[in-house]
Design an enzyme around this catalytic site. Structure first.
Site, PDB file in Angstrom:
ATOM      1  N   ASP A  93      32.268  44.539  46.902  1.00 27.95           N
ATOM      2  CA  ASP A  93      31.475  44.226  48.081  1.00 27.95           C
ATOM      3  C   ASP A  93      30.630  45.448  48.439  1.00 27.95           C
ATOM      4  O   ASP A  93      30.809  46.531  47.885  1.00 27.95           O
ATOM      5  CB  ASP A  93      32.357  43.780  49.245  1.00 27.95           C
ATOM      6  CG  ASP A  93      33.361  44.818  49.691  1.00 27.95           C
ATOM      7  OD1 ASP A  93      33.155  46.005  49.396  1.00 27.95           O
ATOM      8  OD2 ASP A  93      34.344  44.446  50.352  1.00 27.95           O
ATOM      9  N   ASP A 266      37.803  35.315  48.277  1.00 30.85           N
ATOM     10  CA  ASP A 266      38.653  36.514  48.265  1.00 30.85           C
ATOM     11  C   ASP A 266      39.306  36.636  49.623  1.00 30.85           C
ATOM     12  O   ASP A 266      38.808  36.120  50.628  1.00 30.85           O
ATOM     13  CB  ASP A 266      37.834  37.777  47.981  1.00 30.85           C
ATOM     14  CG  ASP A 266      37.132  38.280  49.240  1.00 30.85           C
ATOM     15  OD1 ASP A 266      37.660  39.209  49.886  1.00 30.85           O
ATOM     16  OD2 ASP A 266      36.078  37.732  49.608  1.00 30.85           O
ATOM     17  N   CYS A 304      58.386  26.836  42.553  1.00 31.57           N
ATOM     18  CA  CYS A 304      57.537  27.838  41.906  1.00 31.57           C
ATOM     19  C   CYS A 304      58.217  28.371  40.650  1.00 31.57           C
ATOM     20  O   CYS A 304      59.430  28.593  40.633  1.00 31.57           O
ATOM     21  CB  CYS A 304      57.262  28.981  42.885  1.00 31.57           C
ATOM     22  SG  CYS A 304      56.246  30.312  42.211  1.00 31.57           S
ATOM     23  N   CYS A 306      57.190  31.278  39.108  1.00 30.54           N
ATOM     24  CA  CYS A 306      56.810  32.676  38.889  1.00 30.54           C
ATOM     25  C   CYS A 306      58.041  33.527  38.588  1.00 30.54           C
ATOM     26  O   CYS A 306      59.184  33.109  38.797  1.00 30.54           O
ATOM     27  CB  CYS A 306      56.051  33.234  40.099  1.00 30.54           C
ATOM     28  SG  CYS A 306      57.068  33.687  41.525  1.00 30.54           S
ATOM     29  N   CYS A 309      60.485  33.904  41.579  1.00 34.16           N
ATOM     30  CA  CYS A 309      61.282  32.722  41.912  1.00 34.16           C
ATOM     31  C   CYS A 309      62.280  32.352  40.819  1.00 34.16           C
ATOM     32  O   CYS A 309      63.287  31.698  41.082  1.00 34.16           O
ATOM     33  CB  CYS A 309      60.359  31.551  42.230  1.00 34.16           C
ATOM     34  SG  CYS A 309      59.451  31.786  43.782  1.00 34.16           S
ATOM     35  N   HIS A 335      54.709  37.107  44.260  1.00 27.88           N
ATOM     36  CA  HIS A 335      54.839  35.660  44.473  1.00 27.88           C
ATOM     37  C   HIS A 335      53.628  35.088  45.200  1.00 27.88           C
ATOM     38  O   HIS A 335      53.080  34.047  44.800  1.00 27.88           O
ATOM     39  CB  HIS A 335      56.104  35.333  45.260  1.00 27.88           C
ATOM     40  CG  HIS A 335      56.105  33.928  45.790  1.00 27.88           C
ATOM     41  ND1 HIS A 335      56.391  32.838  44.998  1.00 27.88           N
ATOM     42  CD2 HIS A 335      55.765  33.437  47.023  1.00 27.88           C
ATOM     43  CE1 HIS A 335      56.256  31.726  45.715  1.00 27.88           C
ATOM     44  NE2 HIS A 335      55.876  32.062  46.935  1.00 27.88           N
TER      45      HIS A 335
END
Length: 380
Positions: A93, A266, A304, A306, A309, A335
């Protein structure tokens, strides 16, 4: 063209679409959520972990990197990609939002902004040319024009002046930009005033940037108002170019933004709330620091898959957070980012296979998200 964009599939019931954004450091499937790496790092995450969770592109901040360690140091190191060991796309940015949020520490005129560093109080001047030069030195794939982001609420006169400056500064950024392997995006301003949004979009699209951001939202206005602005602003932007909604990242806002035709997002929300012990899950928010989870041996989100998890329980993560162990905030951060990146992948699949509206309705019915102020996304 330093970047190219193609629309692969459009939703017949909404403006949602799936696309591909081609950059010097790789292809990005859109719609996409970009984790925020303000100071050349996504807080608590290594680049390898970002790759592991499927992050395609990250965002870094011109203001912070200009103050520390300095653009010249990063340039000497071979550019931002090499400096931070991230060989994938990066968007920087312009630093405008951070400068304008300093309020008591800055002065604005048509030439640029004089401000005092939040680090040591030293005085600096940031102009459209300077912001562009810094981003060229950083070597990001996508740079943003220096714009004036008015606060919310702001008077019509204030926002009109910001639109005028933003258009003038966009022309100056374009003139100053000389890096052929970097794309420069324009930023549409206009607050919550439709005629000013239309004016800003017309003036910026006439400059033919390779992509456009919608700025001046997610600054504290009610979400219903943000959605209303998106309804009439997104169609003003070229359908053949990527559209980026700045500072937005709650699950409900991502779904609404995609529905209205936005391609890129974002937000610092997933990493910031993670450090405060809040996990985003398919059944809503879990404040894992709360006492009710002391003997909860379920994962953060049973649905989840991931790494966190699959291997850790709410009780263990709560213990880590209460004991101020760094691993606790690393696990919640991992996570939360995975959750949003996976959500965007599911959205892309739903658009491609023709069930996006059904997916969005079912997701939100289960998520039952409590209202989060749109201003939460802006400061890491």
């Amino acid at each position: 063209m330093t970047i190219a964009f193609e629309v692969i599939k459009e939703c017949k019931d909404t403006r949602a679409r799936v696309g591909r954004l081609y950059t010097p450091h790789g292809v990005v499937d859109t719609p996409v959520f970009m984790p925020v790496g303000t100071q050349a790092t996504v807080k608590a995450m290594s680049p390898e972990e970002l790759e592991e969770i499927g992050a395609q592109i990250i965002l870094s901040n011109t203001y912070h990197l200009y103050l520390r360690p300095g653009a010249e140091i990063i340039k000497e190191a071979g550019g931002l990609h090499r400096f931070m060991h991230w060989n994938h796309p990066i968007l920087t940015d312009s630093g405008g939002f951070q400068v304008f949020s300093l309020a008591d520490l800055r002065q604005i005129n048509d030439e640029g902004v004089t401000f005092r560093s939040h680090i040591d109080g030293s005085s600096h001047f940031l102009s459209p040319e300077k912001a562009t030069e810094i981003q060229m030195a950083l070597g990001s794939d996508i740079a943003m024009c220096f714009d004036e982001c008015p606060p919310y609420p702001a008077s019509y006169e204030q926002v009109e002046k910001a639109v005028k400056r933003t258009s003038s500064w966009a022309e100056r950024c374009l003139e100053a930009h000389r890096r052929e392997d970097q794309a420069l995006f324009g930023i549409v301003q206009g607050g919550v005033f439709r005629d000013l949004r239309e004016r800003s979009a017309a003036e910026l699209t006439a400059l033919d940037f390779p992509g456009y951001a919608i700025g001046g939202l997610s600054v504290g206005e009610p979400k219903r108002l943000m959605y209303e602005v998106l309804d009439y602003t997104v169609p003003l932007l070229p359908a053949s170019k990527p559209r980026y909604l700045m500072g937005v990242g709650t699950p409900d806002a991502l779904l609404e933004g995609v529905k209205k035709g936005v391609d890129m997002f974002d937000c610092v929300l997933p990493t910031r709330v993670a450090r405060n012990g809040l996990a985003l899950t398919s059944s809503g928010k879990v404040v894992v620091r709360n006492a009710r989870y002391a003997r909860d041996y379920e994962p953060l989100d049973p649905e989840c898959d991931c790494y966190v998890c699959r291997n850790y329980t709410r009780a263990y993560i709560r213990h880590l957070l209460k004991a101020n162990e760094i691993l606790g905030l690393r696990l919640t951060t991992y996570h939360n980012l995975y959750f949003l990146i996976r959500l965007m992948a599911k959205i892309r699949t739903a658009v491609m296979e023709g069930y996006f509206l059904k997916f969005a309705e079912e997701f939100m019915a289960k998520y039952l998200e409590k209202e989060v102020s749109s201003g939460e996304c802006r400061n890491q």
